[in-house]
Design a protein around this motif. Sequence first.
Motif, PDB file in Angstrom:
ATOM      1  N   ILE A 172       0.822  -1.204   0.000  1.00 16.15           N
ATOM      2  CA  ILE A 172       0.000   0.000   0.000  1.00 16.15           C
ATOM      3  C   ILE A 172       0.862   1.262   0.000  1.00 16.15           C
ATOM      4  O   ILE A 172       0.632   2.172  -0.792  1.00 16.15           O
ATOM      5  N   VAL A 173       1.858   1.308   0.876  1.00 14.39           N
ATOM      6  CA  VAL A 173       2.607   2.562   1.025  1.00 14.39           C
ATOM      7  C   VAL A 173       4.042   2.472   0.538  1.00 14.39           C
ATOM      8  O   VAL A 173       4.807   3.414   0.693  1.00 14.39           O
ATOM      9  N   GLY A 174       4.435   1.359  -0.053  1.00 16.44           N
ATOM     10  CA  GLY A 174       5.811   1.244  -0.549  1.00 16.44           C
ATOM     11  C   GLY A 174       6.788   1.053   0.586  1.00 16.44           C
ATOM     12  O   GLY A 174       6.474   0.448   1.603  1.00 16.44           O
ATOM     13  N   CYS A 175       7.977   1.643   0.433  1.00 12.07           N
ATOM     14  CA  CYS A 175       9.016   1.465   1.428  1.00 12.07           C
ATOM     15  C   CYS A 175       8.988   2.619   2.409  1.00 12.07           C
ATOM     16  O   CYS A 175       9.273   3.746   2.047  1.00 12.07           O
ATOM     17  N   GLN A 176       8.653   2.344   3.645  1.00 12.80           N
ATOM     18  CA  GLN A 176       8.548   3.422   4.617  1.00 12.80           C
ATOM     19  C   GLN A 176       9.763   3.487   5.529  1.00 12.80           C
ATOM     20  O   GLN A 176       9.878   4.406   6.314  1.00 12.80           O
TER      21      GLN A 176
END
Length: 232
Positions: A172-176
């Motif tokens: 959902i948010v990629g690499c956080q």
Amino acid sequence: MDLVLISFSHILVAPVACPRPATNCLQETFNRVFEHLGCLGCQSGCRTGYIMTANPKYHVTEGDLLGFYDYQNITIPNTRNVSEPEWLCLPGNTCPWGFFASKIDVTDACSYCGEGCRSCQSYDNCDHCVMGYKLTRTKLPNGREASLCISSGVECPNTPDNCQHKTYVSQIVGCQGCMFCEDGYLPTYNPSITCCSSSSSSSSSSSSRQVVVVVIVVVVVVVVVVVVVVDK
Ligand SMILES: *[C@@H]1O[C@H](CO)[C@@H](O)[C@H](O)[C@H]1NC(C)=O
Ligand SMILES: *[C@@H]1O[C@H](CO)[C@@H](O)[C@H](O)[C@H]1NC(C)=O
């Protein structure tokens, strides 16, 4: 008679110290290397102000897990890392993220929730996962229901240093980046992923910021008092 002496001399062989012993144990009894077990660390509890906490790094889960290795002539299975004590004493009296409160005999302890799990009530029964992992209900081979954190399987290209967990790409948010840093480091936004920077440098800059704020407040108060006095 000889046999008795031999067995006595065997007992008297000096215990082998752990390469990286646990600190702040109540007793040092288990803080040494044991055949087939490795370094058990603070297994009988901690000094006041510290809480006995499982060390997940004691278990080796990658590489050749079938064989054994020697540490100073003590045989240890590849599944245990002799450099990582099984039980650590961490400062504080509550369990850190990823651990749940439990008892080992009569001692309060923090047990491990499982890889990628942020909070749980028991092992393999996770409530919330770290980013990059997904909470998945599954049935274990023994028939028990479990809630596990399953990683996306794709590790982030820039692995943040000093991060306590593995960083995986979230669908959902990629690499956080890193949510939880090693002791002494704080998550820092940098500017595309969160990494860990030394907390001593950031706390000194925040304390100098506090000094500036205090000076400004004092100056404002003095000016207001002077104005009021002059007005009268
Ligand atoms: C390991 O055992 C060998 C053979 O018994 C001995 O020569 C050696 O000194 C031992 N090493 C340690 C670190 O105890
Ligand atoms: C064992 O622990 C040490 C210290 O944390 C680490 O450097 C080493 O890579 C670990 N070895 C394995 C096989 O995990």
